[in-house]
Design an enzyme around this catalytic site. Structure first.
Site, PDB file in Angstrom:
ATOM      1  N   SER A   1      -9.801  -1.407   6.781  1.00  0.00           N
ATOM      2  CA  SER A   1      -9.335  -0.639   5.586  1.00  0.00           C
ATOM      3  C   SER A   1      -8.674  -1.951   4.581  1.00  0.00           C
ATOM      4  O   SER A   1      -7.844  -2.190   3.692  1.00  0.00           O
ATOM      5  CB  SER A   1      -8.393   0.570   5.557  1.00  0.00           C
ATOM      6  OG  SER A   1      -8.710   1.596   5.023  1.00  0.00           O
TER       7      SER A   1
ATOM      8  N   SER B   1     -10.057   1.675   2.990  1.00  0.00           N
ATOM      9  CA  SER B   1      -9.231   2.026   2.099  1.00  0.00           C
ATOM     10  C   SER B   1      -8.085   1.731   1.268  1.00  0.00           C
ATOM     11  O   SER B   1      -7.300   1.902   0.059  1.00  0.00           O
ATOM     12  CB  SER B   1      -8.067   3.744   2.463  1.00  0.00           C
ATOM     13  OG  SER B   1      -7.383   2.679   3.766  1.00  0.00           O
TER      14      SER B   1
ATOM     15  N   LYS C   1       1.180  -1.359   0.048  1.00  0.00           N
ATOM     16  CA  LYS C   1       0.021   0.418   0.313  1.00  0.00           C
ATOM     17  C   LYS C   1       0.902   1.203  -0.313  1.00  0.00           C
ATOM     18  O   LYS C   1       1.874   1.277   0.784  1.00  0.00           O
ATOM     19  CB  LYS C   1      -0.499   0.121   1.742  1.00  0.00           C
ATOM     20  CG  LYS C   1      -2.135   1.306   1.605  1.00  0.00           C
ATOM     21  CD  LYS C   1      -3.048   0.593   2.548  1.00  0.00           C
ATOM     22  CE  LYS C   1      -4.256   1.774   3.146  1.00  0.00           C
ATOM     23  NZ  LYS C   1      -4.922   1.387   4.012  1.00  0.00           N
TER      24      LYS C   1
END
Ligand code: GLN
Length: 496
Positions: free
Chosen positions: A181, A157, A82
């Protein structure tokens, strides 16, 4: 070679060991898949072929020297991170204009541990800006498509991390979870997604959102791959004082089954308004399967869990407001040019560098922490936190693991949810676990009867007993199978 996209960690390593293919071939195959599939999915913000090939050559040198085993448990495995995780020499943008040109001078501990385990880093993955969101729509660099249906969001997210695994571009990815997330995008994209207990994985080098809530964890298509990654990730890091000594082997219980385990079902969760009937039906089916495998199902109450979202949207923005203060255009972040005074530079840089959701969180946090207001919201939110933590602790006196939906519904369409308050409900089943600090994970349990989209069961374990939820997930995998690559991206269809 067969595409690595359908292989798990063990089969990649068996192939390497048997000399069926080299790590370089795995890296090249993975990079070619990224090149082809990511045109549609847009999970990657940066691809790092040089790093992947260099790591592969190291693994191949070890193979040639007969020391492959010393390369680590993820040797030759394509991974990606990420984009809020620092990897030296790559951009770490947090999908924000604010950090568009920021190049990491160092590597986050979680990333380093995965690299030390021999993995091949393919690049950095899209996300909601600074991890604020549940759909990856707040990214400043474009949206990511859900590989199961490109007109739908991948969740967020960590949407890029979930989509990259679901589209067969990576075997394992890392995401972060402050309120859901990891688990919610794992659910929307139909992959295994683990948020460990707070403190299991070091947060050093991960751009902070809510420091008392953030935790890093893996996405994978099998429970074993996720557990192997947990083994690499977990443990004390002197650079993060909240990280803990963790010595357990997360794969140890995977074959034990659920016979005799006590699994909790929470009426407050199952009867909540907003739970889609197809999701509810699936979770009820999972309950029956677990019972069939010998688990004892018990109802447990979490009487304060209804206040979790309200508490989170006080605590989260307060912590985010404080963490994001460092992006002042002087030391870090976008600097708006041509200002004569510092105040003007701060104001313009922060208004232009941050997107609307980041600004909303900063304004909320700044208001909530102002004098007079602080006592009214921040203290009660902390009190709610204690009550929810106590609720879970009491539940774990009765059960070894709790089963719940991972999200109230399956993946929604781009633009379908425009109201922030409605978007915040996406995490109604995940947020209380960050508040209490214990572990939770998404386990894909097939497709919804109406939507035909992935549905996820959430397994929630007591603090520092994450092996319990992995054990239940592994038992469910014997029923539902490993998570497939989404049909449109399965290697056979792509002509590989
Ligand atoms: N969706 C939640 C939020 O917007 C959680 C995000 C996260 O876990 N990073 O805050």
């Amino acid at each position: 070679m067969a595409s690595f996209a359908t292989m798990d960690v063990a089969s990649i390593q068996a192939g390497l060991k048997a000399g069926e293919f080299s790590a370089r071939e795995v890296a090249e195959d993975a990079l070619a898949r990224v090149e082809a599939a990511d045109k549609q999915v847009h999970a990657f913000l940066e691809v790092t072929p040089e790093l992947a090939l260099a790591a592969a050559d190291k693994v191949d040198a070890a193979r040639a020297a007969g020391t492959l085993d010393a390369c680590g448990p993820l040797a030759g495995v394509p991974v990606a991170f990420k984009d809020n995780m620092n990897l030296a020499g790559t951009h770490t943008t947090c999908a924000s204009r604010m950090l568009e040109n920021y190049v990491s001078p160092y590597t986050a501990t979680c990333v380093q541990r995965v690299l030390d385990a021999g993995a091949l880093p393919l690049g950095k993955l899209n996300m909601d800006e600074f991890a604020f969101g549940s759909s990856t729509e707040t990214s400043a660099f474009g949206t990511t498509g859900n590989p199961w249906d490109l007109s739908r969001v991948p969740g967020g997210s960590s949407g890029g991390s979930a989509a990259a695994v679901a589209a067969g571009m990576c075997t394992v990815t890392l995401g972060s979870d402050t309120g859901g997330s990891i688990r919610q995008p794992g659910c929307f994209c139909g992959v295994v997604a683990v948020k460990p207990t707070y403190g299991v994985v070091s947060r050093y080098g991960v751009v902070a959102f809510g420091s008392s809530l953030d935790q890093v964890g893996p996405f994978a298509r099998t429970v074993r791959d996720a557990a192997l990654t947990m083994n690499a990730l977990a443990g004390r890091d002197p650079l993060d004082c909240t990280s803990q000594h963790v010595t357990c082997d997360f794969t140890a219980n995977l074959d034990k089954g659920v016979d005799g385990m006590r699994i909790g079902v929470v009426p407050e969760f199952m009867n909540a308004r907003g739970l889609q009937p197809e999701v509810k039906a699936k979770i009820e089916e999972v309950v029956a399967k677990l019972e069939g495998m010998g688990a004892r199902i018990e109802e447990v109450a979490l009487p304060n869990v209804h206040a979790a979202i309200s508490a989170y949207y006080v605590l989260g923005p307060c912590e985010a407001f404080s963490n994001l203060a460092r992006f002042d255009s002087v030391r870090y972040g976008y600097c708006d040019p041509g200002h004569k005074d510092l105040g003007g530079q701060y104001e313009a840089s922060r208004s232009r560098g941050f997107g609307p959701e980041a600004r909303r969180r900063i304004m909320l946090g700044s208001y909530l922490l102002s004098s007079g207001v602080y006592d009214k919201y921040y203290y009660p939110a902390q009190q709610v936190r204690t009550l929810i933590t106590r609720d879970y602790a009491q539940a774990y006196e009765k059960v070894d693991c709790i089963l719940a939906p991972a999200a109230p519904r399956t993946a929604f369409k781009f633009g379908e949810i425009s109201e922030p308050a409605e978007m915040y409900l996406s995490d109604m089943y995940t947020i209380s676990i960050n508040i209490a600090g214990n572990g939770g994970m998404n386990m894909p349990v097939g497709l919804g009867a109406q939507s035909g989209l992935p549905v996820g069961a959430q397994l929630i374990g007591p603090a520092f007993k994450d092996e319990n939820m992995l054990r239940v997930a592994a038992a469910l995998e014997t029923v539902y199978g490993a998570a497939p690559v989404a049909p449109d991206f399965a290697p056979a269809k792509a002509g590989e």
